[in-house]
Every structure is written in structure tokens, then in C-alpha cells.
Design a protein around this motif. Structure first.
Motif, PDB file in Angstrom:
ATOM      1  N   GLU A 111      31.292  38.739  41.470  1.00  0.00           N
ATOM      2  CA  GLU A 111      31.098  40.181  41.609  1.00  0.00           C
ATOM      3  C   GLU A 111      32.448  40.902  41.752  1.00  0.00           C
ATOM      4  OE1 GLU A 111      29.397  37.879  43.567  1.00  0.00           O
ATOM      5  OE2 GLU A 111      27.578  37.996  42.362  1.00  0.00           O
ATOM      6  N   ILE A 112      33.347  40.312  42.522  1.00  0.00           N
ATOM      7  CA  ILE A 112      34.678  40.910  42.702  1.00  0.00           C
ATOM      8  C   ILE A 112      35.421  40.922  41.370  1.00  0.00           C
ATOM      9  CG2 ILE A 112      36.944  40.619  43.804  1.00  0.00           C
ATOM     10  CD1 ILE A 112      35.066  41.354  45.956  1.00  0.00           C
ATOM     11  N   ILE A 113      35.344  39.805  40.640  1.00  0.00           N
ATOM     12  CA  ILE A 113      36.028  39.720  39.343  1.00  0.00           C
ATOM     13  C   ILE A 113      35.467  40.768  38.385  1.00  0.00           C
ATOM     14  CG2 ILE A 113      36.439  38.259  37.319  1.00  0.00           C
ATOM     15  CD1 ILE A 113      36.420  35.872  39.316  1.00  0.00           C
ATOM     16  N   GLU A 114      34.146  40.928  38.366  1.00  0.00           N
ATOM     17  CA  GLU A 114      33.536  41.941  37.502  1.00  0.00           C
ATOM     18  C   GLU A 114      33.984  43.341  37.896  1.00  0.00           C
ATOM     19  OE1 GLU A 114      29.306  41.219  37.619  1.00  0.00           O
ATOM     20  OE2 GLU A 114      29.534  39.315  36.550  1.00  0.00           O
ATOM     21  N   GLU A 115      34.092  43.593  39.201  1.00  0.00           N
ATOM     22  CA  GLU A 115      34.556  44.911  39.653  1.00  0.00           C
ATOM     23  C   GLU A 115      36.014  45.130  39.263  1.00  0.00           C
ATOM     24  OE1 GLU A 115      34.773  47.660  43.664  1.00  0.00           O
ATOM     25  OE2 GLU A 115      33.468  45.895  43.649  1.00  0.00           O
ATOM     26  N   MET A 116      36.836  44.089  39.368  1.00  0.00           N
ATOM     27  CA  MET A 116      38.234  44.202  38.948  1.00  0.00           C
ATOM     28  C   MET A 116      38.310  44.531  37.467  1.00  0.00           C
ATOM     29  SD  MET A 116      39.775  40.974  41.092  1.00  0.00           S
ATOM     30  CE  MET A 116      41.474  41.134  40.566  1.00  0.00           C
ATOM     31  N   GLN A 117      37.449  43.914  36.686  1.00  0.00           N
ATOM     32  CA  GLN A 117      37.430  44.185  35.250  1.00  0.00           C
ATOM     33  C   GLN A 117      37.059  45.642  34.985  1.00  0.00           C
ATOM     34  OE1 GLN A 117      34.508  42.090  32.976  1.00  0.00           O
ATOM     35  NE2 GLN A 117      34.950  43.269  31.145  1.00  0.00           N
ATOM     36  N   ARG A 118      35.998  46.098  35.626  1.00  0.00           N
ATOM     37  CA  ARG A 118      35.562  47.484  35.422  1.00  0.00           C
ATOM     38  C   ARG A 118      36.659  48.476  35.804  1.00  0.00           C
ATOM     39  NH1 ARG A 118      30.846  45.373  37.551  1.00  0.00           N
ATOM     40  NH2 ARG A 118      31.309  46.164  39.627  1.00  0.00           N
ATOM     41  N   ASN A 119      37.472  48.103  36.789  1.00  0.00           N
ATOM     42  CA  ASN A 119      38.519  48.998  37.299  1.00  0.00           C
ATOM     43  C   ASN A 119      39.899  48.658  36.746  1.00  0.00           C
ATOM     44  OD1 ASN A 119      36.754  50.560  38.922  1.00  0.00           O
ATOM     45  ND2 ASN A 119      36.699  48.878  40.390  1.00  0.00           N
ATOM     46  N   LYS A 120      39.938  48.021  35.573  1.00  0.00           N
ATOM     47  CA  LYS A 120      41.195  47.707  34.872  1.00  0.00           C
ATOM     48  C   LYS A 120      42.189  46.953  35.746  1.00  0.00           C
ATOM     49  CE  LYS A 120      40.895  51.484  31.590  1.00  0.00           C
ATOM     50  NZ  LYS A 120      39.694  52.178  31.860  1.00  0.00           N
ATOM     51  N   GLY A 121      41.654  46.020  36.538  1.00  0.00           N
ATOM     52  CA  GLY A 121      42.502  45.152  37.338  1.00  0.00           C
ATOM     53  C   GLY A 121      42.725  45.608  38.764  1.00  0.00           C
ATOM     54  N   ALA A 122      42.294  46.812  39.093  1.00  0.00           N
ATOM     55  CA  ALA A 122      42.452  47.279  40.472  1.00  0.00           C
ATOM     56  C   ALA A 122      41.542  46.457  41.379  1.00  0.00           C
ATOM     57  CB  ALA A 122      42.099  48.759  40.580  1.00  0.00           C
ATOM     58  N   LEU A 123      42.066  46.092  42.538  1.00  0.00           N
ATOM     59  CA  LEU A 123      41.290  45.300  43.480  1.00  0.00           C
ATOM     60  C   LEU A 123      40.312  46.166  44.248  1.00  0.00           C
ATOM     61  CD1 LEU A 123      44.092  43.054  45.022  1.00  0.00           C
ATOM     62  CD2 LEU A 123      42.548  42.528  43.133  1.00  0.00           C
ATOM     63  N   PRO A 124      39.118  45.659  44.491  1.00  0.00           N
ATOM     64  CA  PRO A 124      38.176  46.406  45.326  1.00  0.00           C
ATOM     65  C   PRO A 124      38.712  46.599  46.742  1.00  0.00           C
ATOM     66  CG  PRO A 124      37.047  44.657  44.126  1.00  0.00           C
ATOM     67  CD  PRO A 124      38.521  44.469  43.912  1.00  0.00           C
ATOM     68  N   ASN A 125      39.473  45.589  47.235  1.00  0.00           N
ATOM     69  CA  ASN A 125      40.025  45.664  48.579  1.00  0.00           C
ATOM     70  C   ASN A 125      41.473  45.183  48.544  1.00  0.00           C
ATOM     71  OD1 ASN A 125      40.713  45.491  51.264  1.00  0.00           O
ATOM     72  ND2 ASN A 125      39.108  44.037  51.820  1.00  0.00           N
ATOM     73  N   GLU A 126      42.413  46.112  48.466  1.00  0.00           N
ATOM     74  CA  GLU A 126      43.834  45.750  48.375  1.00  0.00           C
ATOM     75  C   GLU A 126      44.348  45.072  49.640  1.00  0.00           C
ATOM     76  OE1 GLU A 126      46.381  48.900  47.081  1.00  0.00           O
ATOM     77  OE2 GLU A 126      45.383  49.052  45.133  1.00  0.00           O
ATOM     78  N   ASP A 127      43.602  45.164  50.736  1.00  0.00           N
ATOM     79  CA  ASP A 127      44.004  44.495  51.972  1.00  0.00           C
ATOM     80  C   ASP A 127      43.596  43.027  51.983  1.00  0.00           C
ATOM     81  OD1 ASP A 127      45.132  46.828  53.030  1.00  0.00           O
ATOM     82  OD2 ASP A 127      43.208  47.465  53.878  1.00  0.00           O
ATOM     83  N   SER A 128      42.791  42.606  51.026  1.00  0.00           N
ATOM     84  CA  SER A 128      42.309  41.229  50.962  1.00  0.00           C
ATOM     85  C   SER A 128      43.384  40.301  50.382  1.00  0.00           C
ATOM     86  CB  SER A 128      41.044  41.143  50.098  1.00  0.00           C
ATOM     87  OG  SER A 128      40.759  39.785  49.798  1.00  0.00           O
TER      88      SER A 128
END
Length: 163
Positions: A49-66
Motif C-alpha cells: 500500500e505504501i509503495i502504491e501511494e509512493m507511485q501515485r505521488n511520484k515518489g513522495a513518501l506518505p510519511n517522511e519521518d518514517s
């Protein structure tokens, strides 16, 4: 279902997506992406799910603190040869891959495209982050910089049509 393995190239910025087309076939590029994602997922426990979200957001992380997400993005970028240890940009390699992409595109479309390699390399090198790579922070900061360079609007600055 989103094919996140093809889109994972976006993790290393839009430049990386263009560079991924450099192998002789899309199937080869996709296979490399799947292998890269799997390898990095084993090391850094990042969900589909995180990888899919990164893809949708052109590589932006859902949680940059992670730390896991930052290090996963770093792992993919390093595996693809886009960044070096410590977050340094592999500018020469990126430029060479993009030149190959434009050469292939020119052959396919019949339209001669020219890459301003010097300007691109200068801007890529400006994405270098100095210092120790603390929990993949430098690498992720580098990737954010690369992602801004790889937008369609920015790429137009580096590409011209030959007559």
C-alpha cells in the motif's frame, strides 16, 4: 489493480522513470523494477500500500519521518544507480541513461531530440547533499531534489528538437 512494480521507478524521481526506459525492452525494465522492489522490501519492511501511494505521488513518501520509507526509497534509488552512498547523485550515469532514452525515442518517433547534457548535469550535481547519511535522510533529500528536476516543465529546459 495498480502495477506498482512498473511505477516504482518514480520513487527515484521522474528522471529515473525516463532512465528506466533505457534497457532494450520495457519487459526488461519492468523485470528489473520487480527485482529491485522485492530486494528493497525484504530489507525495509514497506507495505504494498505504501509503495502504491509512493507511485501515485511520484515518489513522495506518505510519511517522511518514517526511517523505513526513507531507507526503502534510498535502496531503490541505489539499486537503480541513481544515487551513491551518502545521498550523492550519480549525475554522469543519469545523463548517459537519458541520452540513451532520447536516442531510442528519436528512432521510434523519427523526431530528433537533443538533450542539453551539460545543463542537466549541472542541475543534477546541485542536488548533492553533504554530510553523513543519517537514517537515509540525505538520500531522500537528494531524491526530492531530483523529483523537482524531473517534472515535465523542467525537462523541457533540457530537451530541444533538432531540425
Amino acid at each position: 489493480m495498480v502495477n506498482h512494480h512498473q511505477g516504482v521507478v518514480a520513487i527515484a524521481a521522474a528522471l529515473t522513470a525516463m532512465a528506466a526506459a533505457a534497457p532494450s525492452s520495457i519487459a526488461e525494465a519492468t523485470r528489473f523494477s520487480k527485482e529491485t522492489v522485492s530486494k528493497c522490501q525484504e530489507k525495509w519492511q514497506v507495505s504494498e500500500e505504501i509503495i502504491e501511494e509512493m507511485q501515485r505521488n511520484k515518489g513522495a513518501l506518505p510519511n517522511e519521518d518514517s526511517v523505513e520509507q526513507r531507507c526503502f526509497a534510498e535502496c531503490v534509488a541505489k539499486e537503480m544507480g541513481m544515487i551513491n552512498n551518502g545521498g550523492g547523485v550519480a549525475a554522469d550515469k543519469i545523463v548517459k541513461m537519458l541520452e540513451a532514452v532520447f536516442q531510442m525515442a528519436s528512432k521510434e518517433t523519427g523526431e530528433k531530440l537533443k538533450l542539453d547534457s551539460r545543463a542537466l548535469k549541472r542541475d543534477l550535481e546541485a542536488c548533492q547533499f553533504k554530510g553523513e547519511d543519517d537514517e537515509c535522510t540525505n538520500s531522500y533529500d537528494t531524491l526530492k531534489c531530483l523529483r523537482t528536476l524531473g517534472t515535465s516543465d523542467n525537462m523541457r529546459r533540457y530537451v530541444t528538437k533538432e531540425s
